[in-house]
Write a protein that holds these residues in place. Sequence first.
Motif, PDB file in Angstrom:
ATOM      1  N   HIS A  29       0.822  -1.206   0.000  1.00 52.19           N
ATOM      2  CA  HIS A  29       0.000   0.000   0.000  1.00 52.19           C
ATOM      3  C   HIS A  29       0.858   1.258   0.000  1.00 52.19           C
ATOM      4  N   SER A  95      -4.273   2.169   2.090  1.00 50.32           N
ATOM      5  CA  SER A  95      -4.938   1.767   0.851  1.00 50.32           C
ATOM      6  C   SER A  95      -3.885   1.692  -0.247  1.00 50.32           C
ATOM      7  N   ASP A  96      -4.188   0.892  -1.283  1.00 52.74           N
ATOM      8  CA  ASP A  96      -3.187   0.734  -2.338  1.00 52.74           C
ATOM      9  C   ASP A  96      -3.178   1.923  -3.298  1.00 52.74           C
ATOM     10  N   THR A  97      -4.343   2.517  -3.509  1.00 54.18           N
ATOM     11  CA  THR A  97      -4.425   3.720  -4.330  1.00 54.18           C
ATOM     12  C   THR A  97      -5.331   4.727  -3.649  1.00 54.18           C
ATOM     13  N   ALA A 100      -9.453   4.176  -2.925  1.00 51.40           N
ATOM     14  CA  ALA A 100      -9.671   2.732  -2.794  1.00 51.40           C
ATOM     15  C   ALA A 100     -10.077   2.389  -1.360  1.00 51.40           C
ATOM     16  N   THR A 101     -10.388   1.144  -1.168  1.00 58.09           N
ATOM     17  CA  THR A 101     -10.738   0.663   0.162  1.00 58.09           C
ATOM     18  C   THR A 101      -9.621   0.983   1.144  1.00 58.09           C
ATOM     19  N   GLN A 102      -9.995   1.521   2.281  1.00 58.18           N
ATOM     20  CA  GLN A 102      -9.033   1.771   3.349  1.00 58.18           C
ATOM     21  C   GLN A 102      -9.175   0.656   4.375  1.00 58.18           C
TER      22      GLN A 102
ATOM     23  N   ASN B  31     -16.571   7.724  -3.514  1.00 60.17           N
ATOM     24  CA  ASN B  31     -17.103   6.423  -3.154  1.00 60.17           C
ATOM     25  C   ASN B  31     -17.665   6.475  -1.744  1.00 60.17           C
ATOM     26  N   GLN B  33     -18.101   3.847   1.674  1.00 62.19           N
ATOM     27  CA  GLN B  33     -17.662   2.567   2.230  1.00 62.19           C
ATOM     28  C   GLN B  33     -18.462   2.271   3.496  1.00 62.19           C
ATOM     29  N   ARG B  50     -18.778   2.693  -5.594  1.00 65.62           N
ATOM     30  CA  ARG B  50     -18.301   3.913  -6.244  1.00 65.62           C
ATOM     31  C   ARG B  50     -19.480   4.770  -6.675  1.00 65.62           C
ATOM     32  N   ASN B  98      -8.616  11.926  -0.087  1.00 64.70           N
ATOM     33  CA  ASN B  98      -8.997  10.568   0.282  1.00 64.70           C
ATOM     34  C   ASN B  98      -9.387  10.413   1.739  1.00 64.70           C
TER      35      ASN B  98
END
Lengths: 113, 112
Positions: A29, A95-97, A100-102, B31, B33, B50, B98
């Motif tokens: 990540h 996260s990887d990007t 994205a999912t954290q 997005n 979550q 998303r 983010n």
Amino acid sequence: EPEVTQTPSHQVTQMGQEVILRCVPISNHLYFYWYRQILGQKVEFLVSFYNNEISEKSEIFDDQFSVERPDGSNFTLKIRSTKLEDSAMYFCASSDTGGATQYFGPGTRLLVL
Amino acid sequence: SQQGEEDPQALSIQEGENATMNCSYKTSINNLQWYRQNSGRGLVHLILIRSNEREKHSGRLRVTLDTSKKSSSLLITASRAADTASYFCATDVDNAGNMLTFGGGTRLMVKP
């Protein structure tokens, strides 16, 4: 399955002392985060970190807070001079990007006396 | 209301019933979550949807997203006592580095 780890699980400190909370994000990540949750309250964003610099921080993340990636695996949160109101559960995430999912670690419960 | 508010705040159902939790938000998102948290423990990621998606499934979970109403719902079907936890929605807002903004959560209790 890879996971985020955090140490210590619990930390008790005296007001005015410095604390360092440690996190090992998931290995591939690139984006790292700290959040906190005061007992009974919402999870609050503190800071995001990418490419060895802070990309975003909240109002909570004042001059008493700092983050560092001292090596290729650890990500730390330092509170320079703790206050009573810093008592909370602190979560690290990665996260990887971006966007994205954290994935969150299990948290460090900090108690400031 | 604040960004990412869940409704209801608390929900109590019998095992086997379905549980529906709703989340509303205010600003444009990348997005949304959903996370689960057992009392005093860490946050477990459940599902990410998303802004260009309307529905996603994962096992017994179904998430919908209505960007015109700025709302999302999480449905847990055939609930189990082990589903007892707090459920949070978190929004990844446009141009906000983010950061996730969490709601206050829905406390779900599933009675055996």
